[in-house]
Design an enzyme around this catalytic site. Structure first.
Site, PDB file in Angstrom:
ATOM      1  N   ALA A  49       0.772  -1.235   0.000  1.00 19.78           N
ATOM      2  CA  ALA A  49       0.000   0.000   0.000  1.00 19.78           C
ATOM      3  C   ALA A  49       0.809   1.293   0.000  1.00 19.78           C
ATOM      4  CB  ALA A  49      -0.939   0.009   1.213  1.00 19.78           C
ATOM      5  N   ALA A  50       1.990   1.293   0.592  1.00 18.74           N
ATOM      6  CA  ALA A  50       2.726   2.547   0.728  1.00 18.74           C
ATOM      7  C   ALA A  50       3.077   3.123  -0.655  1.00 18.74           C
ATOM      8  CB  ALA A  50       3.992   2.316   1.543  1.00 18.74           C
ATOM      9  N   PRO A  51       2.997   4.456  -0.791  1.00 20.20           N
ATOM     10  CA  PRO A  51       2.718   5.479   0.220  1.00 20.20           C
ATOM     11  C   PRO A  51       1.243   5.776   0.451  1.00 20.20           C
ATOM     12  CG  PRO A  51       3.314   6.546  -1.815  1.00 20.20           C
ATOM     13  CD  PRO A  51       3.431   5.067  -2.074  1.00 20.20           C
ATOM     14  N   GLY A  52       0.338   5.039  -0.173  1.00 18.91           N
ATOM     15  CA  GLY A  52      -1.067   5.158   0.179  1.00 18.91           C
ATOM     16  C   GLY A  52      -1.958   5.811  -0.847  1.00 18.91           C
ATOM     17  N   GLY A  53      -1.428   6.227  -1.982  1.00 21.65           N
ATOM     18  CA  GLY A  53      -2.239   6.943  -2.953  1.00 21.65           C
ATOM     19  C   GLY A  53      -3.388   6.136  -3.517  1.00 21.65           C
ATOM     20  N   ASP A  80       1.481  -3.235   4.281  1.00 17.74           N
ATOM     21  CA  ASP A  80       2.824  -3.015   3.746  1.00 17.74           C
ATOM     22  C   ASP A  80       3.826  -3.707   4.648  1.00 17.74           C
ATOM     23  OD1 ASP A  80       3.949  -1.049   1.440  1.00 17.74           O
ATOM     24  OD2 ASP A  80       5.457  -1.319   3.002  1.00 17.74           O
ATOM     25  N   ASP A 133      -0.015  -3.896  -6.290  1.00 17.75           N
ATOM     26  CA  ASP A 133       0.829  -2.932  -7.009  1.00 17.75           C
ATOM     27  C   ASP A 133       2.258  -3.353  -6.693  1.00 17.75           C
ATOM     28  OD1 ASP A 133       1.537  -0.700  -8.538  1.00 17.75           O
ATOM     29  OD2 ASP A 133       1.657   0.575  -6.771  1.00 17.75           O
ATOM     30  N   CYS A 152       4.817  -0.388 -12.194  1.00 17.29           N
ATOM     31  CA  CYS A 152       5.278   0.800 -12.924  1.00 17.29           C
ATOM     32  C   CYS A 152       6.515   0.432 -13.750  1.00 17.29           C
ATOM     33  CB  CYS A 152       5.559   1.964 -11.977  1.00 17.29           C
ATOM     34  SG  CYS A 152       6.742   1.620 -10.656  1.00 17.29           S
TER      35      CYS A 152
END
Length: 434
Positions: free
Chosen positions: A254-258, A276, A323, A376
């Site tokens: 999850a980090a940074p949470g966006g 995380d 992610d 990414c």
């Protein structure tokens, strides 16, 4: 009376020290900036030093080509900070195009601040030559390690050059408007009142695009959670789900949470778990949710997503987001030091971790639930090949087609390359459990 000292030496010297650490000591750009910037008391100096560092690393191949052509002999190890400062100077002239006289004078003064008094004349001469003759165009491919360049060329063929070129350009600033607080049109009007132009992309319901970066402190309502900074490609992740009200959702990395925040901004009824492996990074998720006034809407867990026996309560999730940790080759324009630090041996470890996350988290998903896998990265091994291999070994998983708006077809998913529609490079796949 002595002539007044040119202003602006401090941010140039700070930028040179940061680059020296990144280029010559293998340090992280983000980590070095987090230490260097607070030491500059003026916010404008902090912004300038940061901008110089990013521009310098994006154009590194060009600047090194200029040094190789214009110096009688290469700079040695003892001149590492001098090399960094010269690159700082070149970046100010092109692409930043700062006022030439001030940039040259301040960079020469920064040489003295770094203890390079006897080489201030060399700095002055080389920067003035850059003004007179222009910097060489350079080859964007040279900035990439040979092993990585070869993989991208193999994966993308005639489109590989676009990956290299776009990764060396400054990206636009994308904002994500928080619909719990304000509509996108209303926030765009607030920006206009503040003298900030913003563009709408109809493909992205919560996004606004700013042609130039500005400090987040200058964004109206940022501190109160009206808006966040998040690239368009990352905003598309929320669109890959089709969540029902009250769905139980896991954001596994999850980090940074966006992405956790974006899902909650859209639907307050979601039962969200943000996980995380790094407790310190999870603090950033907590801070993000607090700023957006979403802190009460998510359960935060510091745990290894690939070991659910240690944290999962056995209640299946309706949706899971992975992610995944990856090579970050799709966001080089935002993290240019990736090209300095990434090693070929890293990729094998990342591929193994991605596969382990997929295998470990699939059992936590309810029958009929959806798992969205994203990276990414622009490497097929981490994306299309990773998902295809998972589908081949997982009999109750099938891929659901995503629309063309997510990018080009890539195996069972979709791939966006850097710069397309102004987006970062990103991969998306949506998997349904039978």
């Amino acid at each position: 009376m002595a002539a007044p000292r040119p202003t602006g030496a401090a941010p140039r010297a700070a930028a040179a020290r940061v680059l020296d650490a990144v280029l010559h000591r293998g340090r992280s750009l983000k980590a070095e900036l987090s230490t260097a910037l607070p030491a500059l008391p003026d916010a404008r100096d902090r912004a300038l030093a940061e901008a110089i560092c990013f521009a310098a690393l994006r154009g590194l191949a060009r600047y090194d080509a200029a040094l190789a052509a214009w110096l009688a002999k290469p700079l040695g190890r003892r001149d590492a900070d001098l090399r960094a400062l010269l690159i700082v100077g070149f970046a100010q002239l092109d692409p930043m195009r700062l006022p030439a006289h001030a940039a040259v004078a301040a960079t020469v003064e920064a040489a003295r601040a770094l203890g390079r008094h006897h080489q201030a004349g060399l700095v002055n001469a080389l920067l003035r030559r850059a003004l007179r003759d222009g910097l060489p165009e350079g080859d964007a491919r040279i900035a990439w390690p040979a092993w990585l360049r070869t993989r991208i060329e193999a994966d993308w063929g005639e489109d590989a050059d676009a990956v290299f070129v776009e990764s060396a350009r400054e990206p636009p600033l994308w904002l994500r408007v928080n619909p719990r607080q304000v509509t996108r049109d209303a926030y765009r009007a607030r920006l206009a009142e503040a003298g900030i132009d913003a563009e709408i992309d109809d493909m992205l319901p919560d996004a606004l695009r700013l042609p130039e970066s500005i400090a987040v402190a200058a964004l109206p309502g940022f501190a109160d959670g009206a808006v966040s900074v998040q690239d368009a490609a990352a905003q598309r992740v929320a669109d890959a789900f089709a969540l029902t009200s009250g769905a139980r959702v896991l954001d596994a990395c999850a980090a940074p949470g966006g992405k956790t925040a974006h899902l909650l901004e859209r639907d307050a009824s979601l039962r969200m778990t943000a996980l995380d492996v790094d407790a310190r990074r999870l603090d950033r998720v907590r801070d993000t949710l607090a700023r957006l006034q979403l802190g009460a809407d998510a359960q935060l867990l510091a745990a290894d997503a690939a070991a659910p026996d240690a944290w999962w309560d056995g209640a299946p999730f309706d949706a899971v987001l992975i992610d995944a940790p990856c090579s970050a080759t799709g966001i080089v324009r935002r993290q240019p030091d990736v090209l300095l630090h990434r090693r070929e041996s890293d990729l094998a470890a990342l591929l193994a971790l991605q596969a382990r996350l997929l295998d470990a988290l699939w059992p936590t998903l309810a029958s009929g639930g959806v798992l969205v896998y994203t990276t990414c990265s622009v490497l097929a091994a981490e994306n299309a090949a990773q998902v295809d291999a998972f589908l081949a070994r997982t009999t109750d998983a099938h891929a659901e087609a995503l629309p063309e708006t997510f990018g080009r077809q890539a195996g069972a998913g979709r791939q966006r390359l850097p710069g397309e529609r102004g987006h970062d490079g990103f991969f998306y796949a949506r998997l349904r459990k039978r």
